[in-house]
Design an enzyme around this catalytic site. Structure first.
Site, PDB file in Angstrom:
ATOM      1  N   ALA A 129       0.846  -1.213   0.000  1.00 34.19           N
ATOM      2  CA  ALA A 129       0.000   0.000   0.000  1.00 34.19           C
ATOM      3  C   ALA A 129       0.875   1.254   0.000  1.00 34.19           C
ATOM      4  CB  ALA A 129      -0.956  -0.048   1.171  1.00 34.19           C
ATOM      5  N   ARG A 130       1.251   1.704   1.162  1.00 38.20           N
ATOM      6  CA  ARG A 130       2.163   2.844   1.267  1.00 38.20           C
ATOM      7  C   ARG A 130       3.051   2.613   2.482  1.00 38.20           C
ATOM      8  NH1 ARG A 130       1.320   3.863  -3.291  1.00 38.20           N
ATOM      9  NH2 ARG A 130       0.472   5.772  -4.206  1.00 38.20           N
ATOM     10  N   ASP A 150       6.898  -3.707  -0.581  1.00 35.88           N
ATOM     11  CA  ASP A 150       7.061  -3.099  -1.909  1.00 35.88           C
ATOM     12  C   ASP A 150       7.148  -1.579  -1.800  1.00 35.88           C
ATOM     13  OD1 ASP A 150       7.057  -3.165  -4.811  1.00 35.88           O
ATOM     14  OD2 ASP A 150       4.993  -2.405  -4.749  1.00 35.88           O
ATOM     15  N   GLU A 193      10.524   6.896   0.343  1.00 39.23           N
ATOM     16  CA  GLU A 193      11.147   6.306  -0.854  1.00 39.23           C
ATOM     17  C   GLU A 193      11.911   7.370  -1.647  1.00 39.23           C
ATOM     18  OE1 GLU A 193       8.047   4.557  -3.249  1.00 39.23           O
ATOM     19  OE2 GLU A 193       7.369   3.273  -1.623  1.00 39.23           O
ATOM     20  N   HIS A 202       9.043  -0.608  -5.076  1.00 39.12           N
ATOM     21  CA  HIS A 202       7.729  -0.115  -5.527  1.00 39.12           C
ATOM     22  C   HIS A 202       7.379  -0.632  -6.933  1.00 39.12           C
ATOM     23  CE1 HIS A 202       4.708   3.384  -4.715  1.00 39.12           C
ATOM     24  NE2 HIS A 202       4.146   2.466  -5.487  1.00 39.12           N
ATOM     25  N   GLY A 217       4.700  -2.577  -7.609  1.00 40.20           N
ATOM     26  CA  GLY A 217       3.280  -2.968  -7.709  1.00 40.20           C
ATOM     27  C   GLY A 217       2.670  -2.826  -9.091  1.00 40.20           C
TER      28      GLY A 217
HETATM   29  N1  NDP Z   1       2.633  -0.845  -4.594  1.00 36.59           N
HETATM   30  C1  NDP Z   1       2.100  -0.208  -5.617  1.00 36.59           C
HETATM   31  O1  NDP Z   1       2.715  -0.031  -6.666  1.00 36.59           O
HETATM   32  C2  NDP Z   1       0.713   0.263  -5.538  1.00 36.59           C
HETATM   33  C3  NDP Z   1       0.186   0.679  -4.348  1.00 36.59           C
HETATM   34  N2  NDP Z   1      -1.122   1.060  -4.263  1.00 36.59           N
HETATM   35  C4  NDP Z   1      -1.647   1.422  -2.957  1.00 36.59           C
HETATM   36  O2  NDP Z   1      -2.678   0.492  -2.629  1.00 36.59           O
HETATM   37  C5  NDP Z   1      -3.755   1.202  -2.026  1.00 36.59           C
HETATM   38  C6  NDP Z   1      -5.044   0.416  -2.204  1.00 36.59           C
HETATM   39  O3  NDP Z   1      -5.395   0.401  -3.566  1.00 36.59           O
HETATM   40  P1  NDP Z   1      -6.831  -0.144  -4.034  1.00 36.59           P
HETATM   41  O4  NDP Z   1      -7.119  -1.449  -3.441  1.00 36.59           O
HETATM   42  O5  NDP Z   1      -6.868  -0.020  -5.495  1.00 36.59           O
HETATM   43  O6  NDP Z   1      -7.764   0.953  -3.359  1.00 36.59           O
HETATM   44  P2  NDP Z   1      -9.296   0.807  -2.941  1.00 36.59           P
HETATM   45  O7  NDP Z   1      -9.750   2.177  -2.625  1.00 36.59           O
HETATM   46  O8  NDP Z   1     -10.033   0.015  -3.972  1.00 36.59           O
HETATM   47  O9  NDP Z   1      -9.222  -0.081  -1.610  1.00 36.59           O
HETATM   48  C7  NDP Z   1      -8.767   0.382  -0.376  1.00 36.59           C
HETATM   49  C8  NDP Z   1      -9.679  -0.177   0.685  1.00 36.59           C
HETATM   50  O10 NDP Z   1      -9.188   0.190   1.968  1.00 36.59           O
HETATM   51  C9  NDP Z   1     -10.298   0.629   2.727  1.00 36.59           C
HETATM   52  N3  NDP Z   1      -9.912   1.486   3.838  1.00 36.59           N
HETATM   53  C10 NDP Z   1      -9.765   2.837   3.875  1.00 36.59           C
HETATM   54  N4  NDP Z   1      -9.435   3.250   5.098  1.00 36.59           N
HETATM   55  C11 NDP Z   1      -9.386   2.142   5.866  1.00 36.59           C
HETATM   56  C12 NDP Z   1      -9.133   1.927   7.241  1.00 36.59           C
HETATM   57  N5  NDP Z   1      -8.873   2.948   8.072  1.00 36.59           N
HETATM   58  N6  NDP Z   1      -9.169   0.667   7.708  1.00 36.59           N
HETATM   59  C13 NDP Z   1      -9.466  -0.361   6.891  1.00 36.59           C
HETATM   60  N7  NDP Z   1      -9.732  -0.220   5.579  1.00 36.59           N
HETATM   61  C14 NDP Z   1      -9.687   1.019   5.069  1.00 36.59           C
HETATM   62  C15 NDP Z   1     -11.163   1.336   1.720  1.00 36.59           C
HETATM   63  O11 NDP Z   1     -12.476   1.534   2.197  1.00 36.59           O
HETATM   64  P3  NDP Z   1     -13.339   2.750   1.530  1.00 36.59           P
HETATM   65  O12 NDP Z   1     -13.425   2.461   0.072  1.00 36.59           O
HETATM   66  O13 NDP Z   1     -14.611   2.677   2.231  1.00 36.59           O
HETATM   67  O14 NDP Z   1     -12.559   4.003   1.799  1.00 36.59           O
HETATM   68  C16 NDP Z   1     -11.104   0.358   0.563  1.00 36.59           C
HETATM   69  O15 NDP Z   1     -12.038  -0.684   0.690  1.00 36.59           O
HETATM   70  C17 NDP Z   1      -3.713   2.565  -2.732  1.00 36.59           C
HETATM   71  O16 NDP Z   1      -4.308   3.553  -1.943  1.00 36.59           O
HETATM   72  C18 NDP Z   1      -2.249   2.809  -2.939  1.00 36.59           C
HETATM   73  O17 NDP Z   1      -1.729   3.527  -1.853  1.00 36.59           O
HETATM   74  C19 NDP Z   1      -1.935   1.052  -5.349  1.00 36.59           C
HETATM   75  C20 NDP Z   1      -1.445   0.684  -6.558  1.00 36.59           C
HETATM   76  C21 NDP Z   1      -0.079   0.295  -6.776  1.00 36.59           C
HETATM   77  O1  3PY Z   2      -1.049   3.851  -8.276  1.00 37.91           O
HETATM   78  C1  3PY Z   2      -0.398   3.944  -7.212  1.00 37.91           C
HETATM   79  O2  3PY Z   2      -0.857   4.467  -6.184  1.00 37.91           O
HETATM   80  C2  3PY Z   2       0.966   3.430  -7.188  1.00 37.91           C
HETATM   81  O3  3PY Z   2       1.546   3.274  -6.137  1.00 37.91           O
HETATM   82  C3  3PY Z   2       1.592   3.125  -8.481  1.00 37.91           C
HETATM   83  O4  3PY Z   2       2.538   2.131  -8.406  1.00 37.91           O
END
Ligand code: NDP
Ligand code: 3PY
Length: 322
Positions: A240-241, A265, A270, A288, A290
């Site tokens: 995630a982050r 990741d 970073e 990173h 992902g």
């Molecule tokens: N490593 C990488 O390269 C990448 C990293 N990412 C990271 O992954 C994260 C998730 O992406 P994605 O799944 O597409 O995003 P989504 O918004 O589809 O999913 C995130 C989920 O987390 C939930 N959430 C928010 N706050 C909380 C909390 N306090 N406790 C529990 N659950 C919570 C959200 O609920 P709700 O929708 O109700 O807010 C949602 O269901 C991104 O925000 C990004 O930071 C993404 C892409 C690539």
């Molecule tokens: O889409 C995002 O948030 C990413 O971290 C890209 O890798």
């Protein structure tokens, strides 16, 4: 009619660049050296919209310096923790992201981190590359299987669910916590068990995957206290982050064996990651990666451009954040 001008802060894959050039007069910053905030703001004076990446930290003080002519920012990422949306709203700047293209690619990397951590793949690779493999041994790099283990997913959104699907393929038991419970048909699809609190999820998670966005509520949630609630020797992965975890606490738990392994990741600060990670054997670390699959990177470009196209057409951005 002359084309609108856009700044793309880093070159994107050719398919996205070609589409951008078809519609716009494109200024693309080279990737070496990295664009500075000052350069971005200077170039912004002569363009009509910005297509940025997660590298450009658009905090309030940066948004306040963006010239008045910019009313559209589209980010080549789903994550938007690098943009102060309130500051954008205050300046009347529309903001959009690229939410869908990343899903499968990032879930694959989460799965790779789970598997590579459980089976100590990074340590094995290092042994070969450092020419230190003494040959097969019964006790060498013995890890554990994934099947019949419980995977706790924190944040059951797009990536969390795509990971659940993959983990089911490895016969893992999927459990999750999210602020909103998924619909019954979604839970049924992944045979996923909902927990109504993080603590309850932690208790059962032999493997724990972080898939929630970085927000004031989630920042540093994975810390000493959280780790203590996991089963002894749990494995944690984070796609995630980086700022969702408290690095010093994770490093201490990896050293003591409270956590068996961490597969990360993403990192706070970073690419300057906490020094403590470098020498820990029980980590599997990626830079990173992902979304680093061409299918994802193309679609991210198209989604980011969809926002800009909509803005110039006077419509709502399809992936509107502000
Ligand atoms: N490593 C990488 O390269 C990448 C990293 N990412 C990271 O992954 C994260 C998730 O992406 P994605 O799944 O597409 O995003 P989504 O918004 O589809 O999913 C995130 C989920 O987390 C939930 N959430 C928010 N706050 C909380 C909390 N306090 N406790 C529990 N659950 C919570 C959200 O609920 P709700 O929708 O109700 O807010 C949602 O269901 C991104 O925000 C990004 O930071 C993404 C892409 C690539
Ligand atoms: O889409 C995002 O948030 C990413 O971290 C890209 O890798």
């Amino acid at each position: 009619m002359s084309k609108k001008k856009i700044l793309i802060t880093w070159p994107l894959p050719e398919a996205a660049m070609a589409r951008a050039r078809e519609s716009y007069d494109v200024i693309a910053h080279g990737d070496d050296p990295k664009i500075t905030i000052d350069e971005m703001i200077e170039t912004a004076k002569s363009v009509d919209a910005l297509l940025i990446t997660l590298n450009e930290k658009c905090r309030k003080e940066v948004i306040d310096r963006i010239p008045e002519n910019i009313k559209c920012i589209s980010t080549y990422s789903i994550g938007f923790d690098h943009i102060d949306l309130d500051a954008c709203k205050a300046r009347g700047i529309k903001v959009g992201n690229a939410p869908h293209g990343v899903t499968v690619a990032t879930a694959e990397i989460a799965m790779l981190l789970l598997l590579g951590s459980a089976r100590r793949a990074g340590e094995g690779e290092k042994m070969i590359r450092t020419r230190s493999w003494p040959g097969w041994q019964p006790l060498q790099l013995v890890g554990q299987r994934l099947d019949n283990k419980t995977l706790g997913i924190y944040g059951f959104g797009k990536i969390g669910q795509a990971l659940a699907q993959r983990a089911r393929g490895f016969d893992m038991n999927v459990h999750y916590y999210d602020i909103y419970r998924a619909k019954p048909e979604v839970e049924a699809k992944y045979n996923a068990t909902y927990h109504d609190s993080l603590d309850s999820l932690l208790k059962v998670s032999q493997f724990f995957s972080i898939n929630a966005p970085s927000t004031p509520e989630t920042r540093y949630f994975f810390n000493k206290e959280t780790i203590e609630k996991l089963p002894q020797g749990a494995i944690v992965v984070n796609t995630a982050r980086g700022d969702l975890v408290k690095d010093d606490d994770v490093i201490a738990a990896l050293k003591s064996g409270r956590l068996a392994y961490a597969g990360f990741d993403v990192f706070a600060g970073e690419p300057n990651i906490n020094e403590g990670y470098y020498d820990l054997p029980n980590t599997f670390l990626f830079p990173h990666l992902g979304s680093a699959a061409i299918e994802a990177r193309n679609q991210m470009g198209f989604e980011a451009l969809d926002n800009i196209d909509a803005f110039f057409a006077g419509k709502d951005m399809p992936f509107k954040l502000a």
